[in-house]
Design a protein around this motif. Structure first.
Motif, PDB file in Angstrom:
ATOM      1  N   LEU A   3      20.759 -42.045  12.613  1.00 19.92           N
ATOM      2  CA  LEU A   3      20.868 -41.946  13.963  1.00 19.92           C
ATOM      3  C   LEU A   3      20.605 -40.616  14.374  1.00 19.92           C
ATOM      4  N   LEU A   4      21.033 -39.307  13.781  1.00 19.07           N
ATOM      5  CA  LEU A   4      20.719 -38.195  14.221  1.00 19.07           C
ATOM      6  C   LEU A   4      19.348 -37.947  14.283  1.00 19.07           C
ATOM      7  N   VAL A   5      18.634 -38.511  13.540  1.00 23.62           N
ATOM      8  CA  VAL A   5      17.255 -38.197  13.190  1.00 23.62           C
ATOM      9  C   VAL A   5      16.467 -38.848  14.701  1.00 23.62           C
ATOM     10  N   LEU A   6      17.137 -39.918  15.095  1.00 22.93           N
ATOM     11  CA  LEU A   6      16.529 -40.634  16.085  1.00 22.93           C
ATOM     12  C   LEU A   6      17.079 -40.065  17.161  1.00 22.93           C
ATOM     13  N   LEU A   7      18.377 -39.537  17.377  1.00 20.30           N
ATOM     14  CA  LEU A   7      18.774 -38.836  18.584  1.00 20.30           C
ATOM     15  C   LEU A   7      17.816 -37.348  19.054  1.00 20.30           C
ATOM     16  N   ASN A   8      17.720 -36.616  17.618  1.00 21.28           N
ATOM     17  CA  ASN A   8      16.879 -35.484  17.899  1.00 21.28           C
ATOM     18  C   ASN A   8      15.291 -35.812  18.478  1.00 21.28           C
ATOM     19  N   ARG A 161      10.204 -27.704  18.524  1.00 22.76           N
ATOM     20  CA  ARG A 161       9.474 -27.705  16.951  1.00 22.76           C
ATOM     21  C   ARG A 161      10.727 -27.653  15.786  1.00 22.76           C
ATOM     22  N   TRP A 162      11.751 -26.960  16.435  1.00 20.74           N
ATOM     23  CA  TRP A 162      13.002 -26.789  15.520  1.00 20.74           C
ATOM     24  C   TRP A 162      13.819 -28.223  15.530  1.00 20.74           C
ATOM     25  N   LEU A 163      13.863 -28.901  16.904  1.00 21.68           N
ATOM     26  CA  LEU A 163      14.643 -29.987  16.883  1.00 21.68           C
ATOM     27  C   LEU A 163      13.984 -31.141  16.501  1.00 21.68           C
ATOM     28  N   LEU A 164      12.549 -31.250  16.437  1.00 18.67           N
ATOM     29  CA  LEU A 164      11.978 -32.475  15.919  1.00 18.67           C
ATOM     30  C   LEU A 164      12.231 -32.668  14.615  1.00 18.67           C
ATOM     31  N   PRO A 165      12.629 -33.876  14.219  1.00 14.25           N
ATOM     32  CA  PRO A 165      12.802 -34.192  12.746  1.00 14.25           C
ATOM     33  C   PRO A 165      11.495 -33.948  11.792  1.00 14.25           C
ATOM     34  N   ILE A 166      11.862 -33.193  10.844  1.00 19.09           N
ATOM     35  CA  ILE A 166      10.876 -32.730   9.960  1.00 19.09           C
ATOM     36  C   ILE A 166      10.387 -33.917   9.051  1.00 19.09           C
ATOM     37  N   GLY A 167       9.048 -34.021   8.599  1.00 20.97           N
ATOM     38  CA  GLY A 167       8.595 -34.952   7.571  1.00 20.97           C
ATOM     39  C   GLY A 167       8.816 -34.752   6.303  1.00 20.97           C
ATOM     40  N   GLY A 168       8.268 -35.576   5.455  1.00 18.42           N
ATOM     41  CA  GLY A 168       8.270 -35.518   3.960  1.00 18.42           C
ATOM     42  C   GLY A 168       7.554 -34.266   3.463  1.00 18.42           C
ATOM     43  N   GLU A 169       6.396 -33.791   4.380  1.00 12.13           N
ATOM     44  CA  GLU A 169       5.832 -32.839   3.640  1.00 12.13           C
ATOM     45  C   GLU A 169       5.813 -31.368   3.933  1.00 12.13           C
ATOM     46  N   ILE A 170       7.032 -31.139   4.664  1.00 12.10           N
ATOM     47  CA  ILE A 170       7.410 -29.835   4.762  1.00 12.10           C
ATOM     48  C   ILE A 170       8.744 -29.466   4.768  1.00 12.10           C
ATOM     49  N   THR A 171       9.197 -28.245   4.245  1.00 17.11           N
ATOM     50  CA  THR A 171      10.590 -28.429   3.510  1.00 17.11           C
ATOM     51  C   THR A 171      11.146 -27.116   4.788  1.00 17.11           C
ATOM     52  N   ARG A 172      12.720 -27.044   4.775  1.00 21.30           N
ATOM     53  CA  ARG A 172      13.257 -26.440   5.666  1.00 21.30           C
ATOM     54  C   ARG A 172      12.778 -24.950   5.576  1.00 21.30           C
TER      55      ARG A 172
END
Length: 366
Positions: A3-8, A161-172
């Motif tokens: 839900l947080l990912v969709l909200l962001n 770019r900070w708020l957008l959910p990150i994908g599986g290919e990029i780490t925090r």
């Protein structure tokens, strides 16, 4: 968490659309033609991307590229172009500057409060206050508006770019590096536009204004890319005849960072600033300083490229010719059957260390 990912994902894209619509509104106010509202249709691409991302990616990002940032650029850049090329209102008069100062003055709102009947309630007072505030904002000179849209545009690119959910290919960790790079990039881009377009001689030259805006637009294309912090990784069955490909696999992030600096930002900025100083005779203290800064950055990036090439060439000298000439992998993953079984670790995906010049060469490589 889902839900947080969709909200962001939704909130970030809504901010993009809102800022784009504000830019379109300013264009219609300046041009005095309702047809420019058609620019708002560009946001339909971002709405389509939002639906596809929520359906197929569950709101998460993509590999190496951010379509949301790219479509935000498409929907906002045309409005900024139109505002920058509207030459008649680019210089503020004393009257408009005084209007901007009066926006924060409480006397206007106090007079409105006294003139509002008490029986109409607080809601009517809030609506009328908002109406007065918006009407006063519309009288601000276009230089202030255009600069404010430029600043919020760059800030939203970083925050989005900070708020957008990150994908599986990029780490925090990679995302934090990318955001720090964007902060410095945004400051340099803003300085480039404000420093050059505010010169009156430049403003009266339409061809020069278009050239500056083209370079500015070209530099904005680096924001949707994540290549400067992501490594491509090693691939198997890479032949020795493709040494540049091996170099790209090993130093992909560094090479992309160098390429972006040379061909998208510092290189074009340097060329245009040199043209301004040499051909158009536009010389001032800040222009000279940032030209020297671009020269220094280009030289350091070229030096970095030479260092990476020499380091990679030295590391290849420790690989046997049989490994280089035959079917092998890049220097960071052993797959030759001549290696002892102890060197095979299926759980290890990271690159093993390459022997330095002072280190003895292992017996199995001799």
């Amino acid at each position: 968490m889902k839900l947080l990912v969709l909200l962001n994902a939704l909130v970030t894209r809504l901010l993009f659309v809102l800022h784009s619509l504000i830019g379109v509104w300013r264009v219609t106010e300046v041009k005095k033609e309702p047809k420019y509202w058609l620019l708002a249709l560009l946001n339909l691409l971002l709405c389509l991307e939002t639906g596809l991302t929520l359906k197929f990616k569950k709101g998460k990002g993509y590999k190496w590229f951010s379509p949301a940032i790219f479509l935000y650029l498409i929907s906002t850049v045309p409005s900024l172009w139109l505002l920058e090329t509207h030459r008649e209102t680019q210089f503020c008069s004393n009257e408009t500057e005084q209007t901007w100062e009066n926006i924060s003055n409480r006397e206007d709102f106090n007079q409105l409060k006294e003139s509002t009947p008490k029986n109409e309630g607080a809601d009517h007072h809030i609506i009328e206050s908002a109406r007065v505030f918006v009407s006063q904002l519309s009288t601000v000179c276009e230089t202030v508006w255009t600069l404010g849209l430029h600043q919020t545009f760059l800030l939203l690119l970083i925050i989005g770019r900070w708020l957008l959910p990150i994908g599986g290919e990029i780490t925090r960790d990679q995302l934090s590096q990318l955001l720090l790079m964007f902060v410095g990039t945004a400051a340099d881009i803003l300085e480039f536009t404000s420093e050059t377009l505010e010169v009156e001689n430049v403003r009266h030259n339409h061809a020069l204004v278009y050239a500056i805006l083209c370079v500015w637009t070209w530099s904005m294309l680096q924001f949707p890319l994540d290549l400067a912090v992501q490594h491509i990784g090693c691939k198997l069955s890479v032949s020795s005849t493709r040494v540049p490909t091996l170099l790209l696999y090993r130093h992909s992030a560094d090479l992309w960072n160098i390429g972006i600096s040379l061909f998208i930002q510092d290189g074009p900025f340097l060329v245009l600033r040199l043209i301004l100083m040499s051909y158009f005779k536009v010389i001032n203290q800040m222009l000279v300083f940032f030209t020297a800064k671009n020269i220094l950055v280009v030289m350091l990036q070229l030096y970095r490229l030479i260092v990476l090439s020499l380091d990679f060439r030295a590391s290849l000298q420790y690989l046997p010719s049989s490994r280089i000439g035959g079917v092998s992998c890049c220097p960071c993953e052993p797959n030759d059957t001549t290696l002892p079984p102890s060197n095979w670790d299926t759980d290890m995906r990271e690159c093993t260390a390459i022997p330095l010049e002072d280190s003895p060469v292992p017996s199995e490589y001799q």
